[in-house]
Design a protein around this motif. Structure first.
Motif, short mmCIF file in Angstrom:
data_model
loop_
_atom_site.label_atom_id
_atom_site.label_comp_id
_atom_site.label_asym_id
_atom_site.label_seq_id
_atom_site.Cartn_x
_atom_site.Cartn_y
_atom_site.Cartn_z
N ALA A 139 0.84 -1.20 0.00
CA ALA A 139 0.00 0.00 0.00
C ALA A 139 0.87 1.24 0.00
O ALA A 139 1.97 1.25 0.53
CB ALA A 139 -0.91 -0.01 1.22
N GLY A 140 0.35 2.35 -0.61
CA GLY A 140 1.00 3.63 -0.49
C GLY A 140 0.81 4.18 0.91
O GLY A 140 0.06 3.61 1.72
N ALA A 141 1.43 5.33 1.20
CA ALA A 141 1.41 5.86 2.56
C ALA A 141 0.01 6.13 3.06
O ALA A 141 -0.36 5.75 4.18
CB ALA A 141 2.27 7.13 2.63
N ALA A 163 -2.05 3.95 5.97
CA ALA A 163 -2.59 4.53 7.20
C ALA A 163 -4.05 4.16 7.37
O ALA A 163 -4.50 3.79 8.47
CB ALA A 163 -2.42 6.05 7.18
N HIS A 164 -4.82 4.23 6.29
CA HIS A 164 -6.24 3.88 6.36
C HIS A 164 -6.40 2.40 6.68
O HIS A 164 -7.28 2.01 7.47
CB HIS A 164 -6.91 4.22 5.03
N LEU A 165 -5.58 1.57 6.07
CA LEU A 165 -5.67 0.13 6.27
C LEU A 165 -5.33 -0.24 7.72
O LEU A 165 -6.05 -1.00 8.36
CB LEU A 165 -4.74 -0.58 5.29
N VAL A 166 -4.24 0.31 8.23
CA VAL A 166 -3.80 -0.02 9.59
C VAL A 166 -4.83 0.44 10.62
O VAL A 166 -5.05 -0.21 11.64
CB VAL A 166 -2.42 0.61 9.87
N ASP A 167 -5.50 1.56 10.34
CA ASP A 167 -6.45 2.11 11.30
C ASP A 167 -7.69 1.25 11.49
O ASP A 167 -8.47 1.50 12.42
CB ASP A 167 -6.86 3.53 10.88
N LEU A 178 7.07 0.96 14.13
CA LEU A 178 6.45 0.34 12.96
C LEU A 178 5.15 1.08 12.60
O LEU A 178 5.19 2.10 11.94
CB LEU A 178 6.21 -1.15 13.21
N ALA A 179 4.01 0.57 13.01
CA ALA A 179 2.73 1.16 12.61
C ALA A 179 2.44 2.43 13.38
O ALA A 179 2.95 2.66 14.47
CB ALA A 179 1.61 0.14 12.84
N SER A 180 1.58 3.28 12.79
CA SER A 180 1.11 4.47 13.49
C SER A 180 0.32 4.06 14.73
O SER A 180 -0.25 2.97 14.80
CB SER A 180 0.23 5.31 12.56
N ARG A 181 0.30 4.94 15.70
CA ARG A 181 -0.42 4.69 16.95
C ARG A 181 -1.64 5.59 17.04
O ARG A 181 -1.74 6.60 16.34
CB ARG A 181 0.49 4.94 18.16
N ARG A 182 -2.55 5.25 17.90
CA ARG A 182 -3.71 6.08 18.18
C ARG A 182 -3.51 6.76 19.53
O ARG A 182 -2.90 6.21 20.44
CB ARG A 182 -4.98 5.24 18.23
N LEU A 183 -4.05 7.95 19.65
CA LEU A 183 -4.01 8.68 20.92
C LEU A 183 -5.42 8.80 21.48
O LEU A 183 -6.32 9.30 20.80
CB LEU A 183 -3.43 10.08 20.74
N GLU A 184 -5.62 8.30 22.69
CA GLU A 184 -6.89 8.55 23.37
C GLU A 184 -6.95 10.03 23.76
O GLU A 184 -5.92 10.68 23.97
CB GLU A 184 -7.00 7.66 24.61
N ALA A 185 -8.17 10.56 23.89
CA ALA A 185 -8.35 11.99 24.14
C ALA A 185 -7.64 12.44 25.40
O ALA A 185 -6.95 13.47 25.41
CB ALA A 185 -9.84 12.32 24.22
N ILE A 235 -5.02 11.94 15.39
CA ILE A 235 -4.50 11.13 14.29
C ILE A 235 -3.03 11.47 14.06
O ILE A 235 -2.66 12.65 14.02
CB ILE A 235 -5.29 11.40 12.99
N GLU A 236 -2.21 10.44 13.87
CA GLU A 236 -0.79 10.68 13.59
C GLU A 236 -0.63 11.30 12.21
O GLU A 236 -1.16 10.79 11.22
CB GLU A 236 0.00 9.37 13.67
N GLN A 237 0.11 12.41 12.15
CA GLN A 237 0.31 13.14 10.90
C GLN A 237 1.67 12.88 10.26
O GLN A 237 1.79 12.85 9.04
CB GLN A 237 0.17 14.65 11.16
N SER A 238 2.69 12.74 11.09
CA SER A 238 4.03 12.56 10.53
C SER A 238 4.96 12.03 11.61
O SER A 238 4.62 12.03 12.80
CB SER A 238 4.59 13.89 9.99
N ARG A 239 6.11 11.58 11.17
CA ARG A 239 7.17 11.13 12.08
C ARG A 239 8.48 11.77 11.68
O ARG A 239 8.73 12.01 10.50
CB ARG A 239 7.31 9.61 12.08
N GLY A 240 9.32 12.02 12.67
CA GLY A 240 10.61 12.61 12.37
C GLY A 240 11.60 12.38 13.49
O GLY A 240 11.27 11.82 14.53
#
Length: 325
Positions: free
Chosen positions: A3-5, A9-13, A256-263, A301-306
């Motif tokens: 998958a593309g980026a 992200a949509h798939l992992v979510d 590895l995968a993006s994470r989710r943040l609870e409020a 939602i995770e937007q980017s990593r650096g």
């Protein structure tokens, strides 16, 4: 069928469990390399296999304990070992291939000369030897801005690894293991098709991740991130969003995968953001962070990593890259 980026992200979510998300990322993330000196591995060979795998992951997400027991080792902080355990679980239990053996050692005169990561039989009967690599490199510009980008310009954050060195090791040594006489003597039959299973992310200078033309060996859809020096991070602070943005330090096992943040967790991070930014301005070692933004529904939602790197890191990285032949 990587998958593309945005699709990734949509798939992992769709998955809630962190470990299942990491496994999905490993299976669906784009390859770091193009097909060239090495044949690339594909976890599933057809659209039906892909859909069957997604359904299997959905079921695993609902009852992930077996995956947790297999993949999570609180005593281990080695990301490569973790990724290897995820792929081994998929090959042993998933719907798309049959695991024959993993971590097969080869010895010559009582000395270990290498280890085949995975031997498997694909759904079409092909016998495959997979070598797994999950890598995270930062791109460093050379002194000559007109020179084309090379694999040696991608360096590990701690300057102990370089993409050209890893690539050469994988292609000339690791993938060749299943064609050696020492392997034939183990009785696995054959022939085995050696393939490279390589995932990861490459980081480019600048908060927006400069869209430079990568080295020719790099996959066109590879995952990108950004890096800044501590001083650049300090200068950027005034322009960084505040109440609708949270910055999170990513421990190695969360690369590895993006994470989710609870409020509630996001609100705490926002409240502590000034203190965290100040710590990063004085960082002594490269540190990966993730940026989270609040959407219209209030989710984070995770937007980017650096990476934030020490101010002297670019000069040291440039010297390390320049040491390549």
């Amino acid at each position: 069928m990587a998958a593309g980026a945005s699709e990734l992200a949509h798939l992992v979510d769709r998955f809630g469990d962190v470990t299942v998300r990491d496994l999905a990322w490993l299976l669906f993330a784009p390859d770091l390399l193009r097909k060239g000196d090495a044949e690339l591995a594909h976890p599933f060979a057809s659209a039906p296999e892909r859909e069957t795998t997604l359904a299997w992951l959905d079921a695993l997400d609902a009852a992930p304990q077996a995956l947790h027991d297999h993949a999570r080792n609180p005593k281990s902080t080695r990301l490569g070992i973790y990724a290897e355990s995820l792929l081994r679980f998929f090959l042993a239990n998933g719907p798309a291939a049959r695991l024959i053996a993993a971590n097969v050692p080869l010895r010559y005169q009582r000395r270990t000369i290498g280890e085949c990561d995975f031997l498997l039989e694909a759904a079409n009967g092909a016998q495959l030897h997979w070598e797994l690599a999950v890598k995270f490199y930062l791109h460093i510009d050379g002194e000559d801005a007109s020179r084309a980008v090379r694999l040696s310009d991608y360096v590990g954050p701690n300057l102990q690894d370089r993409f050209d060195l890893k690539h050469a090791r994988l292609v000339t040594h690791q993938l060749a293991l299943s064609s050696r006489a020492e392997f034939a003597a183990l009785g696995f039959g054959g022939p085995w098709r050696a393939q490279l299973f390589i995932k990861g992310r490459l980081f480019y200078h600048g908060l927006n991740g400069a869209r430079i033309e990568p080295a020719p060996e790099i996959g066109a859809d590879h995952l990108r991130g950004w890096w800044l020096t501590a001083s650049e991070w300090r200068e950027a602070r005034a322009n960084l969003p505040g109440d609708d943005r949270a910055w999170v330090v990513q421990p190695r096992m969360a690369w590895l995968a993006s994470r989710r943040l609870e409020a509630h967790a996001a609100q705490t991070l926002v409240a502590e953001s000034d203190a965290m930014r100040a710590r990063l301005e004085n960082t002594l070692a490269p540190t990966m962070i993730a940026a989270y933004a609040r959407d219209e529904a209030g989710s984070w939602i995770e937007q980017s990593r650096g990476f934030i790197v020490p101010d002297d890191w670019p000069a040291r990285a440039r010297a390390f890259a320049a040491s390549a032949p």
